[in-house]
Scaffold this active site. Structure first.
Site, PDB file in Angstrom:
ATOM      1  N   ASP A   1       0.751  -1.406  -0.172  1.00  0.00           N
ATOM      2  CA  ASP A   1       0.018  -0.050   0.174  1.00  0.00           C
ATOM      3  C   ASP A   1       0.726   1.207  -0.183  1.00  0.00           C
ATOM      4  O   ASP A   1       0.398   2.204  -0.558  1.00  0.00           O
ATOM      5  CB  ASP A   1      -0.963  -0.020   1.234  1.00  0.00           C
ATOM      6  CG  ASP A   1      -2.018  -1.211   1.022  1.00  0.00           C
ATOM      7  OD1 ASP A   1      -2.267  -1.489  -0.020  1.00  0.00           O
ATOM      8  OD2 ASP A   1      -2.763  -1.299   2.226  1.00  0.00           O
ATOM      9  N   CYS A   2       1.954   1.177   0.652  1.00  0.00           N
ATOM     10  CA  CYS A   2       2.820   2.252   0.555  1.00  0.00           C
ATOM     11  C   CYS A   2       3.434   2.708  -0.909  1.00  0.00           C
ATOM     12  O   CYS A   2       3.251   3.927  -1.132  1.00  0.00           O
ATOM     13  CB  CYS A   2       4.094   1.976   1.410  1.00  0.00           C
ATOM     14  SG  CYS A   2       5.144   3.514   1.685  1.00  0.00           S
ATOM     15  N   GLY A   3       3.832   1.724  -1.376  1.00  0.00           N
ATOM     16  CA  GLY A   3       4.230   1.812  -2.896  1.00  0.00           C
ATOM     17  C   GLY A   3       3.078   2.370  -3.761  1.00  0.00           C
ATOM     18  O   GLY A   3       3.427   3.332  -4.727  1.00  0.00           O
TER      19      GLY A   3
END
Length: 455
Positions: free
Chosen positions: A383-385
């Protein structure tokens, strides 16, 4: 895909390929890039290019910009044995074209064409014609009525080449109206009150150029501004002093939007841009620290600041160092507004700190439910990416080209007896809806200038 691998991928991802991801037209980044690799463009030069610097500037601007999204190739015809007159690198016009990512070749089948000067196309073909005169530049349909293209401000030729690249991009994407419209504006009168094709929207002959400037931000907008400056007919480049401020390094994606950067460029933006400008004869100095509350302007620093940073905190503090004139531009970031340009000048009736709240973040489309994002999630991107990708701006180099020409034009207006515009607001999809608000704040100062060379 590991986060570090995805970050490296994102650093090299073409900012216009992201458009198809965010619109849901590409199932993965590779598909989006493949679409750009299928784009081709051609510019056919008429005999005017052998003697006209303005026609060469428009041609080189188009090649420089189009080569960053038409990855299938940008070709040029009509320039065999033509000497280089425009103020750029190369032994001939053809060599300058090659340095900027183009190639000399005949018009290929199914390639949209841009006509320059009195060039013609041998067959019915989609495309447009570049045209300019005075402070005005734009495109008209093939066979349309051109401006006289004689006495021309260099920035107007840059503007015309940029708008031609924008029109070809719209044609490659089959956008309604592309190639079938008169599409341009006046740098002197960017408002919509007068038809840009009318002499009523034109300004006076250019007699002087600015020669002492501070450029904050050397990415998309800063490099576009400096391209316009470099194309201008300075009589003594060595006396033009440019202060260049940035803290970023060049990444693989930089060349997709920043038109003084080639794909092979590496290093800090300040040093790579300074080296290029010094090779062209300009004098530069560099600053590699943030523009923040601790920054102050010295008495011998330039009185004019050009700002092209996408940073709300820096923008709130543009007036604090007490530059006599600040020209700031911003562009859209999302699939719906990436062709928008908004320009401000300061001092103004509204302070910079009122326009941007410190720490405010630009809104971005998450696009998280689009197929390309879902495919990346399935491949292991966390999700961060995905949030990092969603927050990355869609960027088009032709938008910067238009903004850079307008920013340079604001300084020219001041030097020729006209107040800069407090606000210029436009979208390249519908230039007829543009607006400009003249500044009501009197400006009486000498920003530093020198006479033109064959203006």
């Amino acid at each position: 895909m590991h986060h570090s691998d995805f970050t490296a991928f994102l650093d090299g991802f073409n900012r216009l390929a992201k458009l198809d991801l965010d619109l849901g037209d590409a199932s993965c980044p590779e598909t989006a890039m493949a679409r750009l690799r299928g784009y081709r463009a051609h510019i056919a030069a008429g005999p005017e290019v052998t003697e006209s610097i303005a026609h060469q500037i428009a041609l080189l601007t188009f090649v420089n910009i189009a080569s960053r999204f038409a990855l299938g190739g940008v070709t040029v015809s009509g320039i065999a044995d033509v000497p280089l007159l425009a103020p750029w690198h190369g032994d001939s016009l053809a060599s300058a074209v090659e340095m900027l990512g183009g190639a000399t070749a005949d018009l290929a089948e199914e390639t949209p064409v841009v006509l320059l000067g009195s060039a013609t196309t041998p067959a019915e073909r989609g495309g447009c014609q570049i045209t300019f005169a005075g402070w005005r530049g734009g495109v008209v349909p093939l066979g349309g009525s051109r401006l006289d293209e004689k006495e021309t401000v260099a920035a107007a030729a840059v503007l015309a080449g940029s708008l031609a690249a924008a029109e070809i991009f719209a044609m490659l994407r089959d956008e309604i109206g592309a190639g079938c419209r008169d599409h341009g504006l006046s740098i002197w009168r960017p408002d919509g009150d007068e038809d840009w094709r009318s002499p009523a929207s034109d300004g006076p002959p250019v007699s002087v150029l600015p020669n002492h400037l501070w450029v904050l931000g050397l990415g998309h907008l800063g490099q576009a501004f400096l391209w316009t400056l470099a194309m201008s007919p300075y009589s003594d480049r060595a006396s033009v002093k440019l202060v260049l401020q940035d803290t970023d390094v060049v990444t693989g994606s930089t060349a997709s939007t920043s038109i003084l950067t080639r794909p092979e460029t590496t290093g800090r933006k300040t040093r790579t841009v300074a080296a290029l400008l010094e090779n062209l004869g300009f004098a530069t100095s560099i600053i590699e620290r943030p523009f923040d509350g601790a920054f102050s302007r010295r008495s011998d620093d330039p009185s004019v600041l050009i700002c092209g940073v996408d940073n709300a905190l820096a923008r709130t503090q543009l007036e604090l160092p007490r530059f006599e004139l600040v020209i700031e531009a911003g562009i859209g970031r999302t699939a719906s507004d990436f062709r928008a340009v908004r320009l401000h000048s300061f001092p103004s009736q509204r302070a910079a700190a009122e326009l941007w709240k410190a720490g405010a973040a630009a809104g971005v489309a998450t696009a998280g439910n689009m197929p390309g994002y879902q495919r990346l999630r399935e491949s292991g991107v966390d999700d961060c990416g995905l949030a990092l990708l969603a927050g990355t701006a869609v960027g088009a180099p032709f938008v910067g080209g238009v903004a850079g020409a307008l920013m340079f034009g604001q300084i020219l207006k001041l030097l020729h007896g006209e107040r800069p515009d407090a606000v210029v607001d436009l979208d390249l999809r519908a230039l007829e809806a543009r607006r400009a608000v003249p500044s009501s704040v009197p400006l009486v100062h000498n920003p530093g200038f020198q006479p033109c060379d064959n203006c």
